[in-house]
Every structure is written in C-alpha cells, then in structure tokens.
Scaffold this motif. Structure first.
Motif, PDB file in Angstrom:
ATOM      1  N   LEU A  41     -75.629 -41.960 -41.280  1.00  0.00           N
ATOM      2  CA  LEU A  41     -76.620 -42.723 -41.902  1.00  0.00           C
ATOM      3  C   LEU A  41     -77.051 -43.857 -40.903  1.00  0.00           C
ATOM      4  N   GLY A  42     -78.152 -43.714 -40.713  1.00  0.00           N
ATOM      5  CA  GLY A  42     -78.551 -44.340 -39.267  1.00  0.00           C
ATOM      6  C   GLY A  42     -79.704 -45.562 -39.554  1.00  0.00           C
ATOM      7  N   GLY A  43     -80.597 -45.622 -38.633  1.00  0.00           N
ATOM      8  CA  GLY A  43     -81.458 -46.842 -38.780  1.00  0.00           C
ATOM      9  C   GLY A  43     -81.200 -47.973 -37.983  1.00  0.00           C
ATOM     10  N   LEU A  90     -78.128 -36.982 -37.801  1.00  0.00           N
ATOM     11  CA  LEU A  90     -78.489 -38.366 -38.379  1.00  0.00           C
ATOM     12  C   LEU A  90     -79.582 -38.667 -39.270  1.00  0.00           C
ATOM     13  N   SER A  91     -79.504 -39.418 -40.173  1.00  0.00           N
ATOM     14  CA  SER A  91     -80.201 -39.581 -41.246  1.00  0.00           C
ATOM     15  C   SER A  91     -80.880 -40.911 -41.121  1.00  0.00           C
ATOM     16  N   LEU A  92     -82.238 -40.802 -41.576  1.00  0.00           N
ATOM     17  CA  LEU A  92     -83.165 -41.920 -41.266  1.00  0.00           C
ATOM     18  C   LEU A  92     -84.011 -42.221 -42.591  1.00  0.00           C
ATOM     19  N   GLY A 101     -86.884 -43.385 -43.009  1.00  0.00           N
ATOM     20  CA  GLY A 101     -88.369 -43.071 -42.960  1.00  0.00           C
ATOM     21  C   GLY A 101     -89.172 -44.242 -42.846  1.00  0.00           C
ATOM     22  N   ARG A 102     -88.572 -45.483 -42.744  1.00  0.00           N
ATOM     23  CA  ARG A 102     -89.476 -46.701 -42.872  1.00  0.00           C
ATOM     24  C   ARG A 102     -90.359 -46.852 -41.566  1.00  0.00           C
ATOM     25  N   THR A 103     -90.057 -46.384 -40.585  1.00  0.00           N
ATOM     26  CA  THR A 103     -91.233 -46.433 -39.330  1.00  0.00           C
ATOM     27  C   THR A 103     -91.872 -45.094 -39.406  1.00  0.00           C
ATOM     28  N   GLY A 151     -85.181 -40.539 -48.222  1.00  0.00           N
ATOM     29  CA  GLY A 151     -83.989 -40.704 -48.861  1.00  0.00           C
ATOM     30  C   GLY A 151     -83.632 -39.241 -49.717  1.00  0.00           C
ATOM     31  N   PHE A 152     -82.365 -39.310 -50.023  1.00  0.00           N
ATOM     32  CA  PHE A 152     -81.563 -38.214 -50.534  1.00  0.00           C
ATOM     33  C   PHE A 152     -81.891 -37.911 -52.106  1.00  0.00           C
ATOM     34  N   GLY A 153     -82.475 -38.996 -52.586  1.00  0.00           N
ATOM     35  CA  GLY A 153     -82.607 -38.961 -54.048  1.00  0.00           C
ATOM     36  C   GLY A 153     -81.229 -39.545 -54.835  1.00  0.00           C
ATOM     37  N   GLY A 154     -80.880 -40.665 -54.112  1.00  0.00           N
ATOM     38  CA  GLY A 154     -79.710 -41.564 -54.913  1.00  0.00           C
ATOM     39  C   GLY A 154     -78.464 -40.874 -54.707  1.00  0.00           C
ATOM     40  N   VAL A 155     -77.450 -41.158 -55.526  1.00  0.00           N
ATOM     41  CA  VAL A 155     -75.936 -40.749 -55.199  1.00  0.00           C
ATOM     42  C   VAL A 155     -76.272 -39.384 -55.396  1.00  0.00           C
ATOM     43  N   THR A 180     -75.684 -47.880 -41.198  1.00  0.00           N
ATOM     44  CA  THR A 180     -76.965 -48.426 -41.603  1.00  0.00           C
ATOM     45  C   THR A 180     -76.819 -49.937 -41.249  1.00  0.00           C
ATOM     46  N   HIS A 181     -78.025 -50.546 -41.504  1.00  0.00           N
ATOM     47  CA  HIS A 181     -77.959 -52.024 -41.291  1.00  0.00           C
ATOM     48  C   HIS A 181     -77.090 -52.701 -42.337  1.00  0.00           C
ATOM     49  N   PRO A 182     -76.336 -53.921 -41.875  1.00  0.00           N
ATOM     50  CA  PRO A 182     -75.775 -54.619 -42.914  1.00  0.00           C
ATOM     51  C   PRO A 182     -76.432 -55.445 -44.074  1.00  0.00           C
ATOM     52  N   TYR A 183     -77.764 -55.048 -44.099  1.00  0.00           N
ATOM     53  CA  TYR A 183     -78.625 -55.600 -45.190  1.00  0.00           C
ATOM     54  C   TYR A 183     -78.814 -54.314 -45.922  1.00  0.00           C
ATOM     55  N   ALA A 184     -78.708 -53.189 -45.616  1.00  0.00           N
ATOM     56  CA  ALA A 184     -79.123 -52.084 -46.379  1.00  0.00           C
ATOM     57  C   ALA A 184     -77.861 -51.807 -47.353  1.00  0.00           C
ATOM     58  N   ALA A 185     -77.900 -52.448 -48.301  1.00  0.00           N
ATOM     59  CA  ALA A 185     -76.767 -52.505 -49.510  1.00  0.00           C
ATOM     60  C   ALA A 185     -76.816 -51.246 -50.399  1.00  0.00           C
ATOM     61  N   ILE A 186     -77.879 -50.890 -50.573  1.00  0.00           N
ATOM     62  CA  ILE A 186     -78.279 -49.916 -51.641  1.00  0.00           C
ATOM     63  C   ILE A 186     -77.628 -48.309 -51.146  1.00  0.00           C
ATOM     64  N   ILE A 187     -78.055 -48.140 -49.912  1.00  0.00           N
ATOM     65  CA  ILE A 187     -77.669 -46.765 -49.149  1.00  0.00           C
ATOM     66  C   ILE A 187     -76.092 -46.831 -48.772  1.00  0.00           C
ATOM     67  N   SER A 188     -75.489 -48.146 -48.651  1.00  0.00           N
ATOM     68  CA  SER A 188     -74.056 -48.193 -48.281  1.00  0.00           C
ATOM     69  C   SER A 188     -73.367 -47.990 -49.795  1.00  0.00           C
ATOM     70  N   ALA A 199     -84.419 -65.777 -40.744  1.00  0.00           N
ATOM     71  CA  ALA A 199     -83.811 -64.464 -40.192  1.00  0.00           C
ATOM     72  C   ALA A 199     -82.588 -63.946 -41.200  1.00  0.00           C
ATOM     73  N   LYS A 200     -82.391 -62.797 -40.771  1.00  0.00           N
ATOM     74  CA  LYS A 200     -81.026 -62.158 -41.526  1.00  0.00           C
ATOM     75  C   LYS A 200     -80.002 -62.314 -40.339  1.00  0.00           C
ATOM     76  N   ASN A 201     -78.574 -62.201 -40.976  1.00  0.00           N
ATOM     77  CA  ASN A 201     -77.631 -62.603 -39.890  1.00  0.00           C
ATOM     78  C   ASN A 201     -77.185 -60.980 -39.475  1.00  0.00           C
TER      79      ASN A 201
HETATM   80  N1  LIG Z   1     -82.363 -53.723 -44.450  1.00  0.00           N
HETATM   81  C1  LIG Z   1     -82.668 -54.166 -43.256  1.00  0.00           C
HETATM   82  O1  LIG Z   1     -82.724 -55.416 -42.682  1.00  0.00           O
HETATM   83  C2  LIG Z   1     -82.853 -53.115 -42.011  1.00  0.00           C
HETATM   84  C3  LIG Z   1     -82.851 -53.512 -40.811  1.00  0.00           C
HETATM   85  C4  LIG Z   1     -82.970 -52.664 -39.636  1.00  0.00           C
HETATM   86  C5  LIG Z   1     -82.851 -51.296 -39.906  1.00  0.00           C
HETATM   87  N2  LIG Z   1     -82.569 -50.956 -41.551  1.00  0.00           N
HETATM   88  C6  LIG Z   1     -82.566 -49.561 -41.586  1.00  0.00           C
HETATM   89  O2  LIG Z   1     -83.583 -49.131 -42.494  1.00  0.00           O
HETATM   90  C7  LIG Z   1     -83.385 -48.216 -43.352  1.00  0.00           C
HETATM   91  C8  LIG Z   1     -83.570 -48.618 -44.878  1.00  0.00           C
HETATM   92  O3  LIG Z   1     -82.919 -49.953 -45.035  1.00  0.00           O
HETATM   93  P1  LIG Z   1     -82.937 -50.547 -46.376  1.00  0.00           P
HETATM   94  O4  LIG Z   1     -82.447 -51.908 -46.431  1.00  0.00           O
HETATM   95  O5  LIG Z   1     -84.436 -50.527 -47.007  1.00  0.00           O
HETATM   96  O6  LIG Z   1     -82.027 -49.839 -47.275  1.00  0.00           O
HETATM   97  P2  LIG Z   1     -81.646 -49.652 -48.747  1.00  0.00           P
HETATM   98  O7  LIG Z   1     -82.313 -50.680 -49.618  1.00  0.00           O
HETATM   99  O8  LIG Z   1     -80.075 -49.863 -48.827  1.00  0.00           O
HETATM  100  O9  LIG Z   1     -81.797 -48.163 -49.198  1.00  0.00           O
HETATM  101  C9  LIG Z   1     -82.827 -48.072 -50.120  1.00  0.00           C
HETATM  102  C10 LIG Z   1     -83.089 -46.334 -50.247  1.00  0.00           C
HETATM  103  O10 LIG Z   1     -83.418 -45.936 -48.971  1.00  0.00           O
HETATM  104  C11 LIG Z   1     -82.969 -44.653 -48.600  1.00  0.00           C
HETATM  105  N3  LIG Z   1     -82.129 -44.823 -47.549  1.00  0.00           N
HETATM  106  C12 LIG Z   1     -81.780 -46.033 -46.867  1.00  0.00           C
HETATM  107  N4  LIG Z   1     -81.083 -45.774 -45.606  1.00  0.00           N
HETATM  108  C13 LIG Z   1     -81.256 -44.279 -45.263  1.00  0.00           C
HETATM  109  C14 LIG Z   1     -80.857 -43.390 -44.460  1.00  0.00           C
HETATM  110  N5  LIG Z   1     -80.315 -43.938 -43.274  1.00  0.00           N
HETATM  111  N6  LIG Z   1     -81.155 -42.392 -44.581  1.00  0.00           N
HETATM  112  C15 LIG Z   1     -81.694 -41.765 -45.893  1.00  0.00           C
HETATM  113  N7  LIG Z   1     -82.135 -42.367 -46.811  1.00  0.00           N
HETATM  114  C16 LIG Z   1     -81.964 -43.802 -46.619  1.00  0.00           C
HETATM  115  C17 LIG Z   1     -82.234 -44.221 -49.692  1.00  0.00           C
HETATM  116  O11 LIG Z   1     -82.972 -43.584 -50.531  1.00  0.00           O
HETATM  117  P3  LIG Z   1     -82.128 -42.429 -51.680  1.00  0.00           P
HETATM  118  O12 LIG Z   1     -81.439 -43.265 -52.928  1.00  0.00           O
HETATM  119  O13 LIG Z   1     -83.360 -41.835 -52.178  1.00  0.00           O
HETATM  120  O14 LIG Z   1     -81.327 -41.642 -51.008  1.00  0.00           O
HETATM  121  C18 LIG Z   1     -81.511 -45.524 -50.441  1.00  0.00           C
HETATM  122  O15 LIG Z   1     -81.206 -45.622 -51.765  1.00  0.00           O
HETATM  123  C19 LIG Z   1     -81.469 -48.005 -43.479  1.00  0.00           C
HETATM  124  O16 LIG Z   1     -81.368 -46.738 -42.465  1.00  0.00           O
HETATM  125  C20 LIG Z   1     -81.197 -49.296 -42.482  1.00  0.00           C
HETATM  126  O17 LIG Z   1     -80.192 -48.766 -41.436  1.00  0.00           O
HETATM  127  C21 LIG Z   1     -82.380 -51.748 -42.134  1.00  0.00           C
END
Ligand SMILES: NC(=O)c1ccc[n+]([C@@H]2O[C@H](COP(=O)([O-])OP(=O)(O)OC[C@H]3O[C@@H](n4cnc5c(N)ncnc54)[C@H](OP(=O)(O)O)[C@@H]3O)[C@@H](O)[C@H]2O)c1
Length: 275
Positions: free
Chosen positions: A28-30, A51-53, A55-57, A71-75, A94-102, A217-219
């Motif tokens: 799980l990347g990004g 590797l899974s993204l 799709g934010r960019t 997204g995968f569609g939740g758990v 994934t990023h330390p602030y991506a708490a939902i996917i973690s 900023a985020k840490n």
């Molecule tokens: N948050 C940040 O500050 C930050 C900064 C830099 C990069 N990123 C990257 O950006 C992505 C999204 O971050 P977020 O904070 O929005 O995530 P999040 O709030 O933890 O996740 C929200 C939803 O996005 C989907 N998702 C997140 N990461 C995914 C991945 N790697 N592959 C497939 N689906 C993913 C999942 O959808 P489903 O429930 O449908 O599976 C998840 O429930 C992550 O990959 C993270 O590493 C985040």
C-alpha cells in the motif's frame, strides 16, 4: 511499468498476478518509502509485487512494479482483493497521516489471514531554533493562527484545506501536486503546484518570495519534505505542526531494508530471491 488498466479505480480483479510459485506481495503506497521498497523488490526472482495507490494525483509517477489505482471499497473490498490475488504478504507503506487505510489494512489482513507489516517513517523532532506549535488537528491549526491577518503557507494536501475557510482574514499560500479546483472559498489565496522532494534552499526562496510568517505542516518525517522545516528554522518562522493520528499497533519498521528483511520471515528466504 504501466498501470494495470484492468485494475484501475477498484475494478474487479480478473487474473492473479505472477506465476503460482511467486510470493505475492501487496504494497500500500503513495510514499517515497513505498516507491523505494518497490524499486528494491522489482526484478527479484520469485516475487510478484503489486503497489497500490489511492489515485489522489492525476499523473502518478512511474513505478518499477505493476500498479493498481483506486480504493478497494473499505475493509471488505481489501479482503476480497487479498483473497482474490492470493496475496501472501501485505506491507502498509502509506503516509503516517493516512490513518483510514492503515486501519483497514489491519482488519483486512486479519480477516484474510495475511501477514502485515507497517513501514512507517519516524517523526521529525524539534531541534534548537525550531519554533513549533504542536496542535491536535487541522481545526486546531486554523484556530492557532489567531485573529490578526498573517501570511500562511499551508503545507497540506488538497483535502485538508477546508478548516482554513473559517479563517478568511489570512493570506494563504497553497502548494499541491495538482491544481486546487475549484479554488477555496477564501479571498486571499495564492496557489502553486509542485511535487516533492523540495530542497531547503528552494523552500527558503518560496517562503521569502511570498513573505510567509507561519507554516502549517504535518509531521511527515523523512527527508523529501523536510526542506520547509529547515528553511523555517533558518528564517525564524513559526511552524504549526499538526500531530500524527493514532495508528494501529502492528508490527512496524522504519527502514525499507527492514521491510525487505521481514519478508524472510513470511516467505521465501532472501537468498533464494536474490535479495
Ligand atoms: N494523508 C497524507 O498526508 C498523505 C501524504 C502523502 C501521501 N499520501 C498518500 O495518499 C494516499 C491517500 O491518503 P489519505 O490520507 O487520503 O488516506 P486515508 O484517509 O487513510 O484513506 C482513505 C481511503 O482512500 C483509499 N486509499 C488510501 N490509500 C490507498 C492506497 N494506497 N491504495 C488504495 N486505496 C487507498 C481507501 O479507500 P477504500 O476504503 O475504498 O479502500 C481509504 O479508505 C495514501 O496512499 C497515502 O500514502 C497521503
């Protein structure tokens, strides 16, 4: 490596990646670490790494392993994916602030019986000269700006800006990979686009050009976006630091090499894979 169109945007998975003998790994990347891990594992024998993204960019960088996007569609969706692809090891990089996917990763890995490792960068620590104000969340960060107008660099993601609409007296500098569209409902906002890493000298120029006097900023940890923190220290600027969210208590490492080593414990010995 091209993105697998058949798997874009969470589409149903038809075939299983790799041959029957391959150890199937989902990252799980990004993040920079996820990219480095993928680079490390790419081309190794007897591994099938995807590797899974999220799709934010709009235009993700190219990767050396197959990429699926969306997204995968939740758990439940992630459980289906892990089972459907017969994933044997899951690495949450994934990023330390991506708490939902973690959190989803923990629950899905448990349900599917897949070993899980988190690859998490350690947070930055303040050093002499840093003027950090630690806040709990984005709303607290907006509140901490106080009533008098200030020139604020929002070093945040596009989805994290809404709280600042309630503090329209400030002038904001917003930097994002893709344009903020539609723009925020703010009278004083300047938008720039850019994709890290950002060097300290570059950040210092940005802060000075826009006469910034405080950064939100985020840490994040790591080196790619530390430039603004070092630049703020050099310029004597305050940094409102949004605290990391609570993350699930799982097996975790901080270095890519340790994640590679962990694979030894869950699958084929590294020597056999040429690692
Ligand atoms: N948050 C940040 O500050 C930050 C900064 C830099 C990069 N990123 C990257 O950006 C992505 C999204 O971050 P977020 O904070 O929005 O995530 P999040 O709030 O933890 O996740 C929200 C939803 O996005 C989907 N998702 C997140 N990461 C995914 C991945 N790697 N592959 C497939 N689906 C993913 C999942 O959808 P489903 O429930 O449908 O599976 C998840 O429930 C992550 O990959 C993270 O590493 C985040």
């Amino acid at each position: 490596m091209p993105i697998m169109d058949s798997q874009r945007r969470g589409a149903a998975v038809c075939g299983v990646i790799g041959s029957a003998d391959d150890m199937r790994i989902l990252i799980l990347g990004g993040t920079t670490e996820a990219r480095r891990l993928a680079e490390c594992l790419a081309g190794r024998p007897r591994l099938a790494v995807t590797l899974s993204l999220a799709g934010r960019t709009a235009t993700p960088l190219a990767y050396k392993v197959p990429v699926r996007i969306g997204g995968f569609g939740g758990v439940e969706g992630l459980v289906d994916y892990l089972r459907g692809q017969r994933v044997e090891a899951l690495i949450d990089a994934t990023h330390p602030y991506a708490a939902i996917i973690s959190d989803n990763a923990v629950r899905a890995a448990e349900a599917a019986g897949v070993p899980l490792l988190a690859l998490r960068r350690p947070p930055w620590c303040a050093v002499a000269g840093d003027r950090w104000l630690d806040v709990a969340d984005l709303k607290a960060a907006a509140d901490a700006l106080e009533p008098a107008p200030r020139r604020v660099f929002l070093a945040l993601g596009r989805s994290e800006l809404a709280a600042f609409v309630d503090a329209p007296q400030h002038h904001y500098l917003v930097r994002s990979v893709d344009p903020v569209d539609p723009p925020l409902a703010l009278p004083h906002a300047t938008y720039v686009t850019g994709r890290g890493p950002f060097a300290e000298a570059e950040e210092r120029t940005l802060l000075q050009t826009h006469r910034i006097d405080v950064i939100v900023a985020k840490n994040s940890g790591g080196t790619a976006v530390y430039g603004k923190i070092a630049a703020a220290r050099h310029l004597g600027l305050a940094v409102i630091m949004v605290r990391r969210p609570a993350l699930p208590d799982v097996a975790a490492v901080e270095a890519v090499a340790d994640a590679v080593a962990w694979l030894d414990h869950v699958g084929v010995p590294a020597a056999d894979r040429g690692v």
